[in-house]
Design an enzyme around this catalytic site. Sequence first.
Site, short mmCIF file in Angstrom:
data_model
loop_
_atom_site.label_atom_id
_atom_site.label_comp_id
_atom_site.label_asym_id
_atom_site.label_seq_id
_atom_site.Cartn_x
_atom_site.Cartn_y
_atom_site.Cartn_z
N ASP A 196 -2.81 2.02 1.20
CA ASP A 196 -3.48 0.84 0.68
C ASP A 196 -4.49 1.27 -0.37
OD1 ASP A 196 -5.29 1.97 2.50
OD2 ASP A 196 -6.13 0.03 3.09
N TYR A 254 -7.78 2.17 -2.71
CA TYR A 254 -9.12 2.71 -2.44
C TYR A 254 -10.06 1.54 -2.17
CZ TYR A 254 -7.50 7.11 -4.59
OH TYR A 254 -6.84 8.26 -4.90
N PHE A 269 -3.21 6.30 -5.62
CA PHE A 269 -3.88 7.58 -5.89
C PHE A 269 -4.70 7.60 -7.18
CE2 PHE A 269 -0.36 9.00 -3.07
CZ PHE A 269 -1.12 9.56 -2.06
N HIS A 296 0.52 14.53 3.82
CA HIS A 296 -0.32 13.78 2.88
C HIS A 296 -1.28 14.75 2.16
CE1 HIS A 296 -3.21 10.76 1.43
NE2 HIS A 296 -2.20 9.90 1.56
#
Length: 224
Positions: A64, A66, A77, A186
């Site tokens: 989701d 930031y 990202f 991740h």
Amino acid sequence: MAPIAGDWQEALKGEFHQPYYAKLYKTVMTEYRTRKIFPPPEDMFNAFHFTPLHQVKVVILGQDPYHNDGQAHGLCFSVKKGVETPPSLVNIYKELEDDMGCYIPNNGNLEKWAKQGVLLLNTVLTVRAHQANSHRGIGWEQFTDAAIRILDQEDRPIVFLLWGRPAQMKASMLHNPKHLILEAPHPSPLSAYRGFFGCKHFSKANEFLKANGVEPVDWQIENI
């Protein structure tokens, strides 16, 4: 909600008439009216705006947006210019430096990737300020799953970079033998050392694209 335009609009039009989408739309509109929500509504569908369906050659899935002020702008990202590079993206840059020899830039804006055909898609497209995952389960997953299924049906080579468990769970939706699926932990500081560092996904993606006659991605984000 700013409408999706271009070929994504045509591909996803079936979703806009589904009951879940009407409910999702209503929920999101109410949230924007009554709370602080990221990204700004005009940026919500930026992943689709920056990377038309026919141009997609690499897909990077995030969770989701930031949730701190001024960070999210609709690309997973990525952050707006002038915003400090978040820790996960710092680690992505470290892996890029190691894998491709890219220098680490002074900003976290990934629009250059998006404009080259890298779809930077979060599976949930909105979030309450300072509350990670606060919009999980309101319907976004169904919508972005539809986009993933559309991509899987594309009759051309596409690379899917699935980092972390939530992204990897989408692998079961991908059945097209023309595509390349690469999985790694991740890039967050909590898990990057478990195999994200050293995964060489960027060079592997480019090798696959070149082998299939597709222009590779210039992964270098320039300093500003």
